[in-house]
Design an enzyme around this catalytic site. Structure first.
Site, PDB file in Angstrom:
ATOM      1  N   GLY A 274      -4.738  -5.425   6.924  1.00  0.00           N
ATOM      2  CA  GLY A 274      -5.856  -4.514   7.138  1.00  0.00           C
ATOM      3  C   GLY A 274      -6.891  -4.964   8.153  1.00  0.00           C
TER       4      GLY A 274
ATOM      5  N   GLY B  36      -9.969  -3.557   2.823  1.00  0.00           N
ATOM      6  CA  GLY B  36      -9.063  -3.458   3.967  1.00  0.00           C
ATOM      7  C   GLY B  36      -9.217  -2.148   4.712  1.00  0.00           C
ATOM      8  N   ASP B  37      -8.161  -1.801   5.429  1.00  0.00           N
ATOM      9  CA  ASP B  37      -8.201  -0.610   6.294  1.00  0.00           C
ATOM     10  C   ASP B  37      -7.972   0.699   5.548  1.00  0.00           C
ATOM     11  OD1 ASP B  37      -5.566  -1.651   5.815  1.00  0.00           O
ATOM     12  OD2 ASP B  37      -4.819  -0.139   7.220  1.00  0.00           O
TER      13      ASP B  37
ATOM     14  N   THR C  19      -0.096   0.952   6.630  1.00  0.00           N
ATOM     15  CA  THR C  19       0.067  -0.189   5.729  1.00  0.00           C
ATOM     16  C   THR C  19       0.253  -1.432   6.565  1.00  0.00           C
ATOM     17  OG1 THR C  19       1.458  -1.257   4.076  1.00  0.00           O
ATOM     18  CG2 THR C  19       2.554   0.315   5.517  1.00  0.00           C
ATOM     19  N   GLY C  20      -0.377  -2.510   6.158  1.00  0.00           N
ATOM     20  CA  GLY C  20      -0.232  -3.748   6.917  1.00  0.00           C
ATOM     21  C   GLY C  20      -1.442  -4.627   6.710  1.00  0.00           C
TER      22      GLY C  20
ATOM     23  N   THR D 186       0.832  -1.210   0.000  1.00  0.00           N
ATOM     24  CA  THR D 186       0.000   0.000   0.000  1.00  0.00           C
ATOM     25  C   THR D 186       0.864   1.257   0.000  1.00  0.00           C
ATOM     26  OG1 THR D 186      -1.827  -1.058   1.115  1.00  0.00           O
ATOM     27  CG2 THR D 186      -1.585   1.285   1.504  1.00  0.00           C
TER      28      THR D 186
ATOM     29  N   ARG E  56     -13.664  -8.199  -0.560  1.00  0.00           N
ATOM     30  CA  ARG E  56     -12.935  -7.809   0.656  1.00  0.00           C
ATOM     31  C   ARG E  56     -12.372  -6.372   0.551  1.00  0.00           C
ATOM     32  NH1 ARG E  56      -7.551  -5.951   1.956  1.00  0.00           N
ATOM     33  NH2 ARG E  56      -7.142  -6.554   4.094  1.00  0.00           N
TER      34      ARG E  56
HETATM   35  N1  ASP Z   1      -3.474  -2.457   4.409  1.00  0.00           N
HETATM   36  C1  ASP Z   1      -3.748  -2.993   3.114  1.00  0.00           C
HETATM   37  C2  ASP Z   1      -4.977  -3.854   3.174  1.00  0.00           C
HETATM   38  O1  ASP Z   1      -5.150  -4.603   4.123  1.00  0.00           O
HETATM   39  C3  ASP Z   1      -2.651  -3.821   2.558  1.00  0.00           C
HETATM   40  C4  ASP Z   1      -1.307  -3.144   2.500  1.00  0.00           C
HETATM   41  O2  ASP Z   1      -0.958  -2.375   3.394  1.00  0.00           O
HETATM   42  O3  ASP Z   1      -0.577  -3.408   1.535  1.00  0.00           O
HETATM   43  O4  ASP Z   1      -5.760  -3.809   2.251  1.00  0.00           O
END
Ligand code: ASP
Length: 318
Positions: free
Chosen positions: A237, A213-214, A234-235, A183, A211
């Site tokens: 989510g 994410g965050d 980022t992480g 992200t 789906r």
């Molecule tokens: N946070 C993002 C998600 O869960 C993924 C990412 O950080 O690459 O969609």
């Protein structure tokens, strides 16, 4: 006031031995270009909002990061992108999810904020809103890269080898050699002391069933409030949503009088780790303080404070 700008291109298992040097060098160059684009806005007395949008554009256009061109594939080998932007001065926000044909999703999120009465639009509706507001639809193949297709096939092979159909949450927990979250995001404090945050993503490889994410969820992956801070995450989510990561950092500052550095570190290296959430954040406060904590072994990142030189990094000890 001196401006401050920070960017990220995702966190994860990022070690020098995992990368050809040329690939890491090019990713660093694109991070530098993103800092330069956002910084140019701030040097010219532009707004934090314009700066984060400009920086994220560069990262969305780069194949190195999981947003725009180079976004990860869903289970069905399609691309579904999510993004959000928030203005710390007004706490106005715009977000989109499940978009398939918009070259720079962060600009669509901003259009939702500025040109609609809503905060969050999803899927076909978001794309119809885009077309009605002057965006053009690009062919889905624009977003495709070979590398992301290889990653999808690797995750799906692991799924098959495990003899079960895993959801994305479990798939990303499998021991994938170069597991990373790509992200992109930017946060800024402009010379007027206004804050802004922007985050853009393709989500997680092999995601399905719509789906989300965050990243596009205000208070989870994206948040900005002049009274406290601007955050982009980022992480993994699912954990960031449940931990309300971005708003928790702001709340610790607002109600507990914690500093930005303390609040961000306590969440990313404390409560989020206890929870099992992998990833990192970038954040800036109204005094131009910047922090970039992560609990993985690397995070594509960069920062630039007025009067100092710009710095980009990938690995923990960069
Ligand atoms: N946070 C993002 C998600 O869960 C993924 C990412 O950080 O690459 O969609």
């Amino acid at each position: 006031m001196k401006f401050a700008l920070a960017i990220h291109g995702g966190a994860g298992t990022l070690r020098p031995e995992d990368f050809p040097k040329a690939q890491a060098d090019e990713a660093r160059a694109h991070l530098q270009a993103a800092l330069a684009a956002g910084g140019a806005v701030l040097v010219g007395d532009g707004s934090a909002m314009d700066a984060v949008e400009a920086a994220v554009h560069v990262l969305e256009d780069s194949p190195h990061f999981n947003a725009g061109h180079g976004a990860v594939f869903t289970h069905d080998a399609t691309i579904e992108m999510d993004a959000a932007i928030m203005d710390g001065k007004t706490r106005a926000a715009g977000a989109i999810a499940g978009v398939k044909h918009i070259r720079n999703p962060i600009s669509l999120a901003r259009a939702v904020m500025e040109k609609s009465a809503h905060v969050f639009l999803v899927g076909k509706g978001a794309e119809a809103f885009a077309l009605a507001n002057g965006f053009s639809a690009v062919d889905a193949t624009y977003f495709h890269t070979e590398r992301r297709m290889r990653e999808l096939r690797a995750v799906q092979a692991l799924e098959a080898a495990n003899g079960a159909s895993f959801g994305v949450l479990e798939a990303s927990d499998l021991k994938i050699p170069d597991k990373k979250f790509g992200t992109v995001g930017a946060v800024a404090c402009d010379r007027a002391g206004n804050l802004a945050a922007a985050t853009s993503t393709g989500g997680l490889t092999n995601k399905r069933w719509g789906r989300i994410g965050d990243a596009p969820i205000i208070g989870a992956g994206t948040y900005a409030d002049n009274g406290t801070c601007a955050v982009s995450a980022t992480g993994h989510g699912e954990y960031f949503i449940r931990a309300c990561v971005a708003s928790d950092i702001a709340a610790r500052m607002r109600y507990g009088q914690h500093t930005l550095l303390q609040a961000a570190s306590d969440v990313v290296n404390g409560s989020l780790v206890e929870f099992g959430g992998k990833g990192g954040i970038i954040a800036v406060d109204g005094h131009g303080n910047i922090t970039l904590p992560f609990n993985t072994n690397g995070m594509y990142r960069g920062h630039w404070r007025e009067g100092e030189s710009a710095h980009v990094a990938i690995y923990r000890d960069d």
